[in-house]
Write a protein that holds these residues in place. Sequence first.
Motif, short mmCIF file in Angstrom:
data_model
loop_
_atom_site.label_atom_id
_atom_site.label_comp_id
_atom_site.label_asym_id
_atom_site.label_seq_id
_atom_site.Cartn_x
_atom_site.Cartn_y
_atom_site.Cartn_z
N PHE A 74 0.86 -1.14 -0.19
CA PHE A 74 -0.08 -0.06 -0.02
C PHE A 74 1.08 1.37 0.51
N LEU A 78 3.06 0.63 -6.86
CA LEU A 78 3.56 -0.31 -7.69
C LEU A 78 1.96 -1.25 -7.58
N TYR A 79 1.78 -2.46 -9.37
CA TYR A 79 0.65 -3.72 -9.17
C TYR A 79 1.51 -3.75 -7.76
N GLY A 80 0.02 -4.87 -6.78
CA GLY A 80 0.01 -4.71 -5.66
C GLY A 80 -1.02 -5.62 -4.92
N PHE A 81 -0.45 -7.00 -4.57
CA PHE A 81 -1.45 -8.41 -4.04
C PHE A 81 -0.89 -8.33 -2.76
N HIS A 82 -2.27 -8.03 -2.09
CA HIS A 82 -1.44 -8.51 -0.18
C HIS A 82 -2.14 -8.61 0.31
N LEU A 84 -2.74 -13.55 1.49
CA LEU A 84 -2.61 -14.80 2.75
C LEU A 84 -1.43 -15.43 3.71
N PHE B 276 -4.33 -12.84 -11.21
CA PHE B 276 -4.77 -10.92 -11.26
C PHE B 276 -3.65 -11.01 -12.17
N MET B 296 -8.11 -19.61 0.38
CA MET B 296 -8.08 -18.98 -0.48
C MET B 296 -8.87 -18.35 -1.30
N LEU B 299 -10.11 -15.35 -0.04
CA LEU B 299 -9.62 -14.41 -1.06
C LEU B 299 -9.64 -13.58 -2.76
N THR B 303 -11.29 -10.39 -3.97
CA THR B 303 -10.24 -9.29 -4.57
C THR B 303 -10.81 -9.35 -5.92
N THR B 305 -10.84 -12.03 -8.08
CA THR B 305 -10.16 -12.30 -9.27
C THR B 305 -10.32 -13.73 -10.23
N HIS B 436 -2.51 -0.77 -9.12
CA HIS B 436 -3.64 -0.45 -8.22
C HIS B 436 -3.03 -1.68 -6.73
N VAL B 437 -4.03 -2.11 -5.49
CA VAL B 437 -2.81 -3.17 -4.77
C VAL B 437 -4.30 -4.05 -4.23
N ILE B 438 -3.95 -5.14 -4.55
CA ILE B 438 -6.11 -5.49 -4.06
C ILE B 438 -5.50 -6.16 -2.85
N THR B 439 -6.43 -6.40 -2.24
CA THR B 439 -6.21 -7.62 -0.95
C THR B 439 -6.79 -7.76 0.08
N LEU B 441 -8.12 -7.80 2.36
CA LEU B 441 -8.76 -6.97 3.83
C LEU B 441 -10.27 -6.49 2.48
N GLY B 447 -9.23 -0.05 -3.80
CA GLY B 447 -8.96 -1.00 -3.16
C GLY B 447 -7.71 -0.84 -2.27
N ARG B 448 -7.98 0.28 -1.50
CA ARG B 448 -7.46 0.43 -0.26
C ARG B 448 -8.51 0.17 0.42
N PRO B 449 -7.44 -1.18 2.28
CA PRO B 449 -8.82 -0.69 2.54
C PRO B 449 -9.81 -0.19 3.53
#
Lengths: 288, 593
Positions: A74, A78-82, A84, B276, B296, B299, B303, B305, B436-439, B441, B447-449
Amino acid sequence: MSIPAMPVFVDVKLREVQESGRLEYRSRSLPTWCPGCGYFSIVEGVTHACNEMGISRDQSVVVSGIGCASRFPFFVNLYGFHTLHGRVLPVATGIKTANDRLTVIGIGGDGDGFAIGGGHISHAAKRNVDITYLLFDNGIYGLTKGQTSPLSAVGLRTTTTPFENPERPLNPLMMLLSYGASWVGQAYAGHPDHLREMITQAVAHRGFSYLHILSPCVTFDKTSKTYVNLGLQVRKLPENHDPSNLMAAMHQAQDMDHPALGLYYQQFRPTLGDTFEQVSAKAGGHNT
Amino acid sequence: MNATDIQIAICGSAGDGTIAAGDILRNAVAAAGYRVICFDVYPPEIRGFGKCISRLRITTEQSYSLKRQSDVLVSLDDSHAIPHAGEVRDNGAVIFESQSIAQCGEGEHMSGHVLPGQIPYGFPLRELAQKATGGARSRNLVVLGYIAGLLGLAPTSFQRIIEKKFAKQGPAVVSRNQAGFQAGFDAGAGTFKLDDVAFGPFEKPASAGKVIMLSGNAAVVQGCLDAELDTFFGYPITPATTIMERLASELPKRGRRLLQTECEISAIAATIGAGFAGSRTATATSGPGLALMAEMLGLATITETPCVVFVSQRGGPSTGMPTKTEQSDLNAALYGSPGDAQRIVIAPTNVEGCYRCAGKAFEMAERYQTPVIVLLDLYLSNRYETVTLSESGSPFVLDANKPLRRLEPGEAYQRYALTPDGISPRAVPGDANCMHVITGLEHNELGRPNDSAEMHTAMSRKRHDKLLGALAHPDFTVTKRFGDTGKVKVGILAWGSTFGECLEAMFMAQAEGIRCAAMKVVMLSPFPEKAISAFMDDCDAVLVPEVNYEGQFAQLVQGVLARPVVRLSRVPSSPMPVELILGEIRRLSGVNA
């Protein structure tokens, strides 16, 4: 784009950072870590490495698991994947399998990597997946408020070891060397210049690179891996250390009381991507 | 010409070549244009004293399941075949080794167990094998030749298939097996004929497509290939393994990638990672593996996906019965995950359905940005059927992603933009300026928590509602009704592999004058409430046969619609017997059986 104020700890270099173009790689989110956390210098190190190498932001993915370290994606642009808990490496392997052109950086803490995720490291190393795995080692579970970790020192008092941790910690560097990781190094968050140099090298390596980063948890560990203690303990690898010598690397890795910083071992061999190409060639196939 | 409908059971010990003989037979008759359904039963051990049976039903018309009674039983090992003597119908034939009678103790030889009315057919199997091939190893081929001779099948297509099957093992093995077959054929030809089985010259029906013989798992693989599967990750587990094994030889030929991972968790994790990254991707597993993948799958849901999971159910719980069929992972497929992890679950009912569902699963995973579970079971994975495939290219949509719109200058890309249909335009790593960040959460549109009540409600609604679109997914059979139209006495509601048995039972009941209908339910989640409710309106009683102990699908139907159904839940370690379903239909329609 307005940049939110950063904690004083890293703010000292703000001007220099702004001038370098490194901020391109920072996101608008302010890190949620405690003031003084060693992880700030790792963010700085990664953005430095990306900038240094001219890495394309939209061709890069940061993958993380669960824990303090895992909020990392966060804080960079960049592209990101949080993902498990413990699943950084298989997810990163999937991403790299799907698209070999991407620069993939895995982020994990000591619990994420060596407790729940321990079974995946050997396989990522064995396959020589062309990713960089940055392991943030503060020797404790921070985000769940201070329980013992597989890398906690003997005698550490935590919320789950109120009568002192009786177990000896794992030796991650020995593990990685024996797993056949093709790049193994160690750095310390308290030496940010060396750290960012190591991150750059790790990302530049073609194959599975493992960088172990010692980093104090200023909130939950006031006795073991503190800035004072680590500052006294760490040493540099000997000048004449030969990174192609696995035995010498193992010899250095055995000394956990005085962790040596630097590149322990590097080897060049086919990556997972290369192996896919080879298998396709054997099958008489062609890439589409 | 009479319609052919003959069932042959070949029974032997593990290592006798029972399954191989069945394989050659089904391919030969399929090549001749017959429709075939075949299901092999084998033990979990590779060698040793395990029972193997290959059952084939060969018909000129489409059939939907195996018959309970076989017309011919072939014994390669009497100790295993004797308990099956009872499955041969009146006037059916029992074929066995005649030579060993003298060496056998009382009651150990097949000849003593042939029932009155059945036709015993002993022949010197070992001797023929010995003479033709110099050993007893090709006994299975000798028997096969014998059957072909008895039934008047042309030997040439058999010889061609034997050559192909054993080519890898060298010309000596090929000629040994061919000689064995020929010896059996010569012995069998003209000596005997089942008087009530027409198996004469048969005109191949003109077909609209390519007719081939596939197992359920092979059909899944074909569907994956025609849908241009890009990456696959898996971990071996019976009965799903053959999907990975076949793909392992097919994908590299196409420059595509398969990785055998270190466990099921890493298999699904890598699948989600690849999804993803924009890859058309899948994994395959069975119940125990599905349990490991549960976290999973949540998840993948949150997300959004796309990924596809083929699940071939077997007997459970736990390690259960790896080589026996069961339909007991429905609940795990529907609900197995933390939180409200809605997903699409589809269950083919026959081998052709395996092909279609496999290909369509990728479309749906991309279109609705969600995990899709394709629920098979051992009976479907391992059974062989002749299927007709289109010859004019892939019937599947090869890119079902919602395209990205050009962003305005300064506009941030919103991975989870709230749209009327709940589906957000999808960017993948490599797309410029869409970082973007996927999570896992809960998150906002960027995509932000974000764990506010408003956002969690909005995102939960989005993830749920978008799936409802799948109920109208183009060119996909969600439910289908068979049998009598309008009001009926008994309606059968069925899913998965058991549907074939239900259909056979329904035809039999119709022949007895009972008004009945059957509905197959292919999409299990989202639940096709309207169609099923309308069907139930037409039925005096609704029967739900399924191979599990609790009646998981019956519970689902009752839970959603709050309407009564009659459960027929059995765990026979084998497919549900048609007679059992027929008996229930009779009972419910008031006919005294």
